[in-house]
Each structure stands twice: as C-alpha cells, then as structure tokens.
Design an enzyme around this catalytic site. Structure first.
Site, PDB file in Angstrom:
ATOM      1  N   ASN A 186      72.064 -63.189  42.252  1.00 38.97           N
ATOM      2  CA  ASN A 186      72.610 -63.392  43.458  1.00 38.97           C
ATOM      3  C   ASN A 186      71.860 -64.051  44.919  1.00 38.97           C
ATOM      4  O   ASN A 186      72.481 -64.644  45.538  1.00 38.97           O
ATOM      5  CB  ASN A 186      72.981 -61.978  44.160  1.00 38.97           C
ATOM      6  CG  ASN A 186      72.046 -61.056  44.385  1.00 38.97           C
ATOM      7  OD1 ASN A 186      71.271 -61.090  43.531  1.00 38.97           O
ATOM      8  ND2 ASN A 186      72.253 -60.040  45.398  1.00 38.97           N
ATOM      9  N   SER A 234      70.438 -54.329  38.315  1.00 36.63           N
ATOM     10  CA  SER A 234      71.110 -53.140  38.543  1.00 36.63           C
ATOM     11  C   SER A 234      70.388 -51.779  38.098  1.00 36.63           C
ATOM     12  O   SER A 234      69.428 -51.994  37.621  1.00 36.63           O
ATOM     13  CB  SER A 234      72.309 -53.149  37.512  1.00 36.63           C
ATOM     14  OG  SER A 234      71.909 -53.398  36.383  1.00 36.63           O
ATOM     15  N   GLU A 284      63.580 -52.881  41.933  1.00 38.11           N
ATOM     16  CA  GLU A 284      64.629 -53.339  43.421  1.00 38.11           C
ATOM     17  C   GLU A 284      65.801 -53.274  42.726  1.00 38.11           C
ATOM     18  O   GLU A 284      66.352 -54.045  42.127  1.00 38.11           O
ATOM     19  CB  GLU A 284      64.261 -54.523  43.769  1.00 38.11           C
ATOM     20  CG  GLU A 284      62.794 -54.802  44.278  1.00 38.11           C
ATOM     21  CD  GLU A 284      62.696 -53.918  45.874  1.00 38.11           C
ATOM     22  OE1 GLU A 284      63.825 -53.449  46.315  1.00 38.11           O
ATOM     23  OE2 GLU A 284      61.724 -54.032  46.298  1.00 38.11           O
ATOM     24  N   CYS A 316      72.502 -57.079  47.858  1.00 41.27           N
ATOM     25  CA  CYS A 316      72.159 -55.565  47.596  1.00 41.27           C
ATOM     26  C   CYS A 316      72.087 -54.747  48.838  1.00 41.27           C
ATOM     27  O   CYS A 316      72.328 -53.579  48.834  1.00 41.27           O
ATOM     28  CB  CYS A 316      70.788 -55.449  46.783  1.00 41.27           C
ATOM     29  SG  CYS A 316      69.446 -56.246  47.603  1.00 41.27           S
TER      30      CYS A 316
HETATM   31  P1  NAD Z   1      71.560 -57.070  36.161  1.00 35.39           P
HETATM   32  O1  NAD Z   1      70.881 -55.662  36.221  1.00 35.39           O
HETATM   33  O2  NAD Z   1      72.523 -57.274  35.209  1.00 35.39           O
HETATM   34  O3  NAD Z   1      70.555 -58.137  35.947  1.00 35.39           O
HETATM   35  C1  NAD Z   1      69.406 -58.417  36.500  1.00 35.39           C
HETATM   36  C2  NAD Z   1      68.197 -59.009  35.607  1.00 35.39           C
HETATM   37  O4  NAD Z   1      68.119 -58.059  34.583  1.00 35.39           O
HETATM   38  C3  NAD Z   1      68.811 -60.384  35.118  1.00 35.39           C
HETATM   39  O5  NAD Z   1      67.575 -61.430  35.041  1.00 35.39           O
HETATM   40  C4  NAD Z   1      69.544 -59.984  34.008  1.00 35.39           C
HETATM   41  O6  NAD Z   1      69.407 -61.154  32.926  1.00 35.39           O
HETATM   42  C5  NAD Z   1      68.503 -59.029  33.531  1.00 35.39           C
HETATM   43  N1  NAD Z   1      69.090 -58.020  32.235  1.00 35.39           N
HETATM   44  C6  NAD Z   1      70.303 -57.801  32.208  1.00 35.39           C
HETATM   45  N2  NAD Z   1      70.460 -57.137  31.119  1.00 35.39           N
HETATM   46  C7  NAD Z   1      69.361 -56.859  30.591  1.00 35.39           C
HETATM   47  C8  NAD Z   1      68.936 -56.138  29.459  1.00 35.39           C
HETATM   48  N3  NAD Z   1      69.655 -55.438  28.898  1.00 35.39           N
HETATM   49  N4  NAD Z   1      67.405 -55.879  29.350  1.00 35.39           N
HETATM   50  C9  NAD Z   1      66.700 -56.781  30.096  1.00 35.39           C
HETATM   51  N5  NAD Z   1      67.063 -57.448  30.992  1.00 35.39           N
HETATM   52  C10 NAD Z   1      68.397 -57.515  31.403  1.00 35.39           C
HETATM   53  O7  NAD Z   1      72.141 -57.146  37.629  1.00 35.39           O
HETATM   54  P2  NAD Z   1      72.821 -58.095  38.264  1.00 35.39           P
HETATM   55  O8  NAD Z   1      74.491 -58.208  37.600  1.00 35.39           O
HETATM   56  O9  NAD Z   1      72.512 -59.835  37.677  1.00 35.39           O
HETATM   57  O10 NAD Z   1      72.718 -58.397  39.695  1.00 35.39           O
HETATM   58  C11 NAD Z   1      73.431 -57.528  40.557  1.00 35.39           C
HETATM   59  C12 NAD Z   1      72.567 -56.307  40.864  1.00 35.39           C
HETATM   60  O11 NAD Z   1      71.233 -56.291  41.193  1.00 35.39           O
HETATM   61  C13 NAD Z   1      73.007 -55.250  41.812  1.00 35.39           C
HETATM   62  O12 NAD Z   1      73.251 -53.902  41.440  1.00 35.39           O
HETATM   63  C14 NAD Z   1      72.477 -55.510  43.020  1.00 35.39           C
HETATM   64  O13 NAD Z   1      72.575 -54.438  43.911  1.00 35.39           O
HETATM   65  C15 NAD Z   1      70.892 -55.263  42.407  1.00 35.39           C
HETATM   66  N6  NAD Z   1      70.173 -56.386  43.295  1.00 35.39           N
HETATM   67  C16 NAD Z   1      69.248 -55.603  44.021  1.00 35.39           C
HETATM   68  C17 NAD Z   1      68.430 -56.329  44.937  1.00 35.39           C
HETATM   69  C18 NAD Z   1      67.105 -55.202  45.613  1.00 35.39           C
HETATM   70  O14 NAD Z   1      66.293 -55.895  46.171  1.00 35.39           O
HETATM   71  N7  NAD Z   1      67.303 -54.167  45.618  1.00 35.39           N
HETATM   72  C19 NAD Z   1      68.600 -57.486  45.121  1.00 35.39           C
HETATM   73  C20 NAD Z   1      69.672 -58.042  44.572  1.00 35.39           C
HETATM   74  C21 NAD Z   1      70.196 -57.757  43.736  1.00 35.39           C
END
Ligand code: NAD
Length: 481
Positions: free
Chosen positions: A153, A230, A251, A285
């Site tokens: 995002n 996530s 995060e 987020c």
């Molecule tokens: P996601 O957790 O699916 O992916 C995040 C990262 O992890 C990506 O690089 C993804 O490729 C990787 N990933 C996904 N599945 C994985 C696995 N099984 N093993 C290892 N790595 C894996 O999240 P998303 O859908 O890409 O992003 C949205 C989420 O991120 C939301 O929950 C949002 O709130 C959160 N977010 C948090 C912050 C913060 O600073 N707290 C900032 C932005 C987004």
C-alpha cells in the site's frame, strides 16, 4: 499510454532480470491487464543474498557513522532528484493518484534524510562503578543482517522506514517488498547504488512470500526480522523467528477509531474525515476506520461525509484530476464488498456508494462508501476493511465511546475531535493505541515513532526510537587500576 518498466532482483550489487524460480505477473489494478513480469527468486538467489549480507555485515557495521550518514544523505538526494519515474511506477502498480504517490515518495526521501542524521547520533552511556577505578560503559552495535518484508500500500515508504534505519545502524539488509508493487523499492535500490552504498549491503528479492520468509528466517545469517503487513502474516513470521530467537519488529494491521465529541464542528470534521478515509482508497493501516459520533451532531457529520464521498472522482491514478484509484487487488475489493453487504444486512443505512461502480469494465474499483448507524455486531466494526468504507456509529457518553473504541484486537492509531483539549486529552490517554491524533489526522512523519500495540504489533519506526530496533546494547566493565 501505459509504460511500465518492472524491475529485477538486486543481489550483491547486481540486477538480475531473470531468476531460477521463473516469473510473476504484475497486474494493472485499473483493468486487470498484465503490466509486466518480475523475476521470482529461488533458493539460488536467496542464498546469494544471504551470502552478501553475511560478508558485508562486518564491513558496513564497521564503517564509521559519519560515513554511513554521508551515504544515506546522498541516497536521499538521488531519490529527490529522481522522483517522477518512481512516482509513476508506484501509481501504475497500486492505482494511487500521482499526487499521493508524490507525497509518499517525499516521505520516503525524508526517512533517508532523517536517518542520515541518526547514523551520527548512536551513543550509549557510562556509569560510575561501585568501587573506585571501575567504569561501566554501554555501547550500541548493529544487530546484524536484517530480513525486511513490506506490504504494497506504500511501496516506497514502508521499505524506506526499515532500510534507512537499518543502514544507519550499520546493518546489512535483504528486503522483500510486495510482488504486487515492487518498483518503489527498486527505485530506492538504484539510488542507493548510485549514492555509493557498497555492493551486497542492500539486497532486494521477490518471489513466493512464504518460501522467501521460510528460507531467509531459517538462516542463521539473519539476526533481525521486520514486517509491515497483516496480523496473520505477522504471527507466521513471529513463529519462524522464534525458532532462531531473532529480534523482531511488527507493524501490523489497524482499525482506527475516530471519536467525535459534541463540541466539535461536525461539518468541518466530517469533511476532514472523508478526505482522509478515501486517501489511497482507504488502504492505509492508520486510516480512520470506525467513526463514533456523538448523537447530538451525528446527522450533520454523516451528511458531510456522504457529501464528500459523492464528489470523489475515480479513475486511473496517472490521469489528471483523479482523486481515488482502484483498490490494489481483487481480494481487497471482494473483502470490502462482503463487509458492506454484511453491515447492510444487519440494518446499517447506506449514505453513499456501496458497490463496484457500474461504469467500470474490470479493475478493482469500489465506490467511496459511507454507512450510517452501523450496528455494533457488524463485522466491519471488528475486521480490518482496508478499503474506502466509512461506518458511522452514534454514541452518548465518554465512558461508552472509550469502551467501544477499545473493544478491538487492533491498537495502531486513534483520533479524537473535540473543542475541549481536556476532553480530548482524557480520551487520548484512555485509547489503547500506539498513536493518537487530536483534531488532526496526519500522523506519520520521519521524526516521530510509528507503531502499534495489541495485535497491531510492536517496535517503532521513525523518530529517535526507530534506530534502536536495529541496535543491540553491549555493556563493558573496565577495572582501570
Ligand atoms: P500481507 O501481510 O499479506 O503482506 C505483507 C508482506 O508480507 C508482503 O511482502 C507479502 O508478500 C508478505 N507475505 C505475505 N504472505 C506471506 C507469507 N505467508 N510468508 C511471508 N511473507 C508473506 O499484507 P498486505 O495485504 O500486503 O498489506 C495489508 C496489511 O498490511 C494490512 O493489514 C495493513 O494494515 C498492514 N499495514 C500495516 C502498516 C503498519 O505500519 N502498521 C502499514 C501498512 C500496511
């Protein structure tokens, strides 16, 4: 015309356009066409990256802070000079409007600028010993090679927060940005190369996320794991990190409550809330996610939000005048559609939007949506929608709204609007979150700590605290005589 370059893997100073794992398509969220293909790292590329960070850890960690600072400053300069190609690629991949992508890129530049200063300000402390001639010193040293994983995002800002702090601390890094939006990080890596960062200090891999995290985190080379993503993936990476007892920062998701007290201006605040809610199509987020509005001002607030929602111009992020692009992927759009349906089925009122736009042929668009009088059991009040939907709930008194706001597993951000700072401060103290905005919704900046509590994770990025996530304290006792 859409011109998209895509990017390769960056390993030990080399760009690799192909990899042993094959390729992955990057999808255009506006029409679901394939924008381009990126390489998918296999074990060979991951091992090469691990070899590079292991070899360069003592070199970069032993480089004086003043020299690391100069390299970081130069990365910031290069990034500032080369904003437009990065901004365009980020907009194409995520769908976000160019103006938002520009703001994000500038925020990423500021991370490097901020950490250029922090690299020179890593200092410990000394204490007098219990006996004469005994000195107790506490130094900070880099934690070691870092594996960093980031969401799509904010494809430049999220990796920048980790990479800039880690490099400032003297750590080497393997970063895996999202395969859905890899270009922002690739542009940063190109700037780092040209700024003189030695080969192998910063590496970027892409591929199957589960395979990459399992491979990297299982390696004894990696000493620190940092994720922005996530809650579900956070749990998984924590479990993997536990086996090797690695330092971890998380995060994770958010579900920010907004408390609007009766002495706030409902029309003005409703407008601010709507503008913030629909930024990045709600895929932020710290996006305001549950709007608790005092019953006395509920009506004008809800009308103001719905009015703004109805005026948002949808389209391709790179087109002139577009205020909101599509959502980044089909799973996000479908999740939002299901949460809206659930809320309406349970008796919420539809005040604006509520559907996939009929005039769009393909793509992941969802209308800016406002739901009124949302029942407390509606799933959208408990699950992260991560999309352009604003559920509004009326409340009667302070204790009730604090109870509602804290009735969540998440604890990232919260917002309070009130004409009384006493009321606002009371609410800010009671909210179980890592960040609070009082009469303001722009929380993120390089100089302040960003992060959450509860299921939203732990560790802080930015500000004076961010660099500590990449350092370990070492205590030395010296008997002088
Ligand atoms: P996601 O957790 O699916 O992916 C995040 C990262 O992890 C990506 O690089 C993804 O490729 C990787 N990933 C996904 N599945 C994985 C696995 N099984 N093993 C290892 N790595 C894996 O999240 P998303 O859908 O890409 O992003 C949205 C989420 O991120 C939301 O929950 C949002 O709130 C959160 N977010 C948090 C912050 C913060 O600073 N707290 C900032 C932005 C987004």
């Amino acid at each position: 015309m859409t011109v998209y370059q895509g990017c390769g893997l960056h390993i030990d100073g080399e760009w690799r356009e192909t990899a042993s794992g094959g390729g992955i398509a990057v999808v255009d969220p506006v029409n679901e066409d394939v924008l381009g293909t990126i390489p998918r790292a296999g074990a060979a590329e991951l091992d090469a990256a691990l070899g590079a960070v292991a070899r360069m850890a003592p070199v970069w960690g032993g480089t004086p802070g003043w020299q690391r600072s100069a390299v970081l400053r130069e990365i910031a300069h290069r990034m500032a000079e080369r904003a437009e190609p990065a901004v365009r690629d980020m907009s194409l991949e995520t769908g976000k409007p160019l103006a938002e992508a520009r703001g994000e890129w500038q925020a990423a530049v500021e991370q490097f600028d901020w950490y250029a200063d922090e690299a020179r300000r890593i200092f410990g402390h000394s204490l007098a010993g219990r006996e004469p001639g005994v000195r107790l010193d506490v130094h900070y040293a880099p934690v070691g090679p870092v594996a960093a994983f980031t969401a799509w995002n904010f494809p430049a800002l999220l990796p920048a927060r980790k990479v800039a702090a880690a490099l400032a601390a003297g750590c080497t890094v393997i970063v895996k940005p999202s395969e859905e939006a890899p270009s922002g990080m690739a542009h940063i890596a190109r700037c780092a190369v040209d700024a003189g960062l030695p080969d192998g200090v910063l590496n970027m891999v892409l591929g199957d996320p589960a395979e990459i995290s399992a491979h990297l985190i299982a390696s004894p080379v990696i000493r620190k794991v940092s994720l922005t993503g996530s809650v579900a993936v956070g749990r998984l990476l924590m479990e993997q990190s536990a086996r090797g007892l690695k330092k971890v920062s998380m995060e994770l998701g958010g579900h920010a409550p907004v408390l609007v007290y009766p002495d706030a201006d409902p029309v003005k605040v409703g407008g601010i809330c709507a503008a913030t809610k629909f930024r990045n199509a709600g895929q932020v987020c710290i996006s305001p996610t549950r709007f608790y509005v005092h019953e006395d001002i509920y009506q004008p607030f809800a009308e103001a939000m719905a009015r703004v929602a109805g005026t948002v111009t949808l389209g391709r992020g790179t087109d002139e005048g577009v205020q909101m692009g599509p959502m980044a992927n089909a799973r996000g759009r479908d999740r939002v559609a299901a949460l809206v349906r659930d809320a309406l089925d349970r008796g919420a009122e539809l005040l604006a939007g509520g559907a996939i736009p009929k005039d769009r042929n393909g793509g992941f668009f969802f209308e800016p949506t406002v739901l009124g009088r949302v029942p407390r059991e509606a799933a959208i009040l408990h699950e992260e929608p991560f999309g352009p939907v604003a559920p509004i709930v009326p409340f009667r008194d302070h204790d009730e709204v604090i109870r509602l706001a804290n009735d969540s597993g998440f604890g990232l951000a919260g917002y309070v609007f009130s004409g009384s700072l006493a009321t606002a401060n009371r609410a800010a103290e009671a909210l179980e979150v890592g960040m609070v905005g009082i009469n303001d919704m722009l929380l993120a900046a390089a100089e302040v700590p960003f992060g959450g509590v509860k299921d939203s994770g732990f560790g802080r990025e930015g500000g004076r605290l961010g660099i500590l996530e990449y350092l370990e304290a070492k205590y030395v006792k010296t008997r002088c005589a």
